[in-house]
Enzyme design. Sequence first.
Site, PDB file in Angstrom:
ATOM      1  N   GLU A   1       1.255  -3.733  11.626  1.00 40.15           N
ATOM      2  CA  GLU A   1       0.548  -2.467  11.416  1.00 40.15           C
ATOM      3  C   GLU A   1       1.180  -1.371  12.275  1.00 40.15           C
ATOM      4  O   GLU A   1       1.250  -1.498  13.501  1.00 40.15           O
ATOM      5  CB  GLU A   1      -0.935  -2.610  11.789  1.00 40.15           C
ATOM      6  CG  GLU A   1      -1.709  -3.571  10.898  1.00 40.15           C
ATOM      7  CD  GLU A   1      -2.112  -2.960   9.562  1.00 40.15           C
ATOM      8  OE1 GLU A   1      -1.779  -1.780   9.322  1.00 40.15           O
ATOM      9  OE2 GLU A   1      -2.759  -3.662   8.760  1.00 40.15           O
TER      10      GLU A   1
ATOM     11  N   HIS B   1       0.863  -1.187   0.000  1.00 38.23           N
ATOM     12  CA  HIS B   1       0.000   0.000   0.000  1.00 38.23           C
ATOM     13  C   HIS B   1       0.902   1.240   0.000  1.00 38.23           C
ATOM     14  O   HIS B   1       1.568   1.532   0.994  1.00 38.23           O
ATOM     15  CB  HIS B   1      -0.908   0.010   1.230  1.00 38.23           C
ATOM     16  CG  HIS B   1      -1.963  -1.045   1.199  1.00 38.23           C
ATOM     17  ND1 HIS B   1      -2.481  -1.624   2.334  1.00 38.23           N
ATOM     18  CD2 HIS B   1      -2.582  -1.654   0.149  1.00 38.23           C
ATOM     19  CE1 HIS B   1      -3.381  -2.533   1.988  1.00 38.23           C
ATOM     20  NE2 HIS B   1      -3.456  -2.560   0.680  1.00 38.23           N
TER      21      HIS B   1
ATOM     22  N   HIS C   1       2.974  -2.660   7.178  1.00 37.16           N
ATOM     23  CA  HIS C   1       1.886  -1.780   6.749  1.00 37.16           C
ATOM     24  C   HIS C   1       1.810  -0.553   7.660  1.00 37.16           C
ATOM     25  O   HIS C   1       2.494  -0.464   8.679  1.00 37.16           O
ATOM     26  CB  HIS C   1       0.544  -2.515   6.824  1.00 37.16           C
ATOM     27  CG  HIS C   1       0.297  -3.448   5.682  1.00 37.16           C
ATOM     28  ND1 HIS C   1      -0.638  -3.214   4.701  1.00 37.16           N
ATOM     29  CD2 HIS C   1       0.872  -4.641   5.364  1.00 37.16           C
ATOM     30  CE1 HIS C   1      -0.627  -4.210   3.828  1.00 37.16           C
ATOM     31  NE2 HIS C   1       0.277  -5.092   4.207  1.00 37.16           N
TER      32      HIS C   1
ATOM     33  N   GLU D   1       1.304   4.055   2.838  1.00 36.11           N
ATOM     34  CA  GLU D   1       1.690   3.652   4.206  1.00 36.11           C
ATOM     35  C   GLU D   1       3.214   3.719   4.324  1.00 36.11           C
ATOM     36  O   GLU D   1       3.905   2.714   4.493  1.00 36.11           O
ATOM     37  CB  GLU D   1       1.126   2.259   4.497  1.00 36.11           C
ATOM     38  CG  GLU D   1      -0.405   2.275   4.455  1.00 36.11           C
ATOM     39  CD  GLU D   1      -1.058   0.886   4.484  1.00 36.11           C
ATOM     40  OE1 GLU D   1      -0.345  -0.118   4.697  1.00 36.11           O
ATOM     41  OE2 GLU D   1      -2.288   0.822   4.280  1.00 36.11           O
TER      42      GLU D   1
END
Length: 546
Positions: A469, A299, A395, A302
């Site tokens: 994350e 992504h 991420h 990010e």
Amino acid sequence: LAPLTQPWRSPGEPQAPFSLPAPRWPVECEVIPETIEHIEWVPPKPELFYPPMGPEQALYTLSEEQGTVVYHSSPALQGSCFTRARVGGAPGPLSSPAAPLEGPQDTTLLFESRFESGNLQKATKVGPYEYVLRLRPDLYTAKHTQWFYFRVQNTRREPLYRFTIANMAKPKSLYGQGLRPLLYSQQDAQSRGIGWRRVGTDVCYYRGSAGEPPLFRLSWTVRFPHDGDTCFFAAGYPYTYSDLGRYLRALAADPARSRYCTVRALCRSLAGNAVPLLTITGPGGTAGKRAVVASARVHPGESGGSWAMRGFLDFLLSPHEDARLLRRLFVFKVVPMLNPDGVVVGNSRCSLAGRDPNRAYGKALPGSFPGVWHLRAMVQRVLAEREVVLYCDFHGHSRKNNVFMYGCDGGGDGTGTRLRQRVFPLMLSKNAPDKFSFSSCKFQVQKSKEGTGRVSMWRLGVSHSYTLEVAFSGSTLGGRSSHFSVEDLESLGRLLCDTLLDFCDPAPAKLQQCLVEADALLQRRMGGEPGSGGSWNEVSPSELES
């Protein structure tokens, strides 16, 4: 296109230096010729969250219809899909998307975003020092407005400016919990060595338009540090494809670090940008070694994932005794930028296929999603010859503070297997108590996540497969209530390495302690007493996390 790879070699053998060529852009995208680079800097003290403001506190903004468009840059996309790319993007002379100044007394800001990872589509001046902004959706889509990164010139030091991004896509955001935008001043960088810093007062995130789908507004006020400065705003610390290229060139030029590392192209992206694959291990070959696979930037918006990945690589390639031990024990396969096209053009989530590559692992075609297809194929080849002890995909997260992990608890396995899924994140929470939140981790395998890297690798047979994350904001743990600095993000890579050694320690004490602790936590979640039996194991992961 040029050949994809150099002949494969073992780390320690001589190699021709691998370097990433200049980025290739879709031919619809205009690109300014200037090279944009920023100095690195760590603020001397933690940058605190801004006290959250409710929507009712949002300052009134004039509508765009009542203002003057002072910048409008929107690629003229031919049809609805990607066709061709070239270095430098659109051929021919550049257009002038910014309104010209009327003289030295004109205080209008000059906006620009046609550079690598830049994203700003439109700026409308609605007051002397007030602007309504619109972000460009991911290319070949009408969605995913979240990442922003743009330049402003012709600043004034005295006035209080107000910016409102009027087309944010997500209903919830960390901007509603104290996250502040980043500002970079070129004058401060050159004269004082100051880099990106958190700025903004009256930071507010609230619902804007009443249409469908609804759009949300991010608003903040700020004073610029100098008159006549060149400044940048960004949603996160930018880390571009060219930044990665500079990192890999420095690695190839370092005889100590390059001894342990081979760099080749895993594949080429749709635009023809190389997707680098690093193989890192110690001398003496790979026989009998288990593998660890890591990836980042599927992504593109990010960017914190790239800084954590850089910390991971810096530690792995360092002379530290723990790094030497890791290289002796494991073969590391690392893809630091899975979606280079999305990073180059300033997308938030998609590749040039106009879709999220992290939902395409299960059915990805090499011609549509080359990065994820070749990563999955590479992991299958590695699994055929050795155990992959861990897969970790780096991420960023826009709605939850702290750092946490998503794992894979299928629910049908035995108690021991389900507990072991939770051990690595639990160990990481002990190694990073002021950053990592074990209570925020989730292990449910939802149907909607079957196409993710985490679930796909687990289905292939990687028993410990995780998404790491990293909050866009920072940490609320250990007495903190402050943003992550680049130093914080890079430290996560080192802490991940520490945790890998703990997890694979042949002495069982740490593992056993964490198994007992994870069991007790699950029992308490079910309302039972620790040690009273495995009743939680009869409960599905979704019920455990509800």
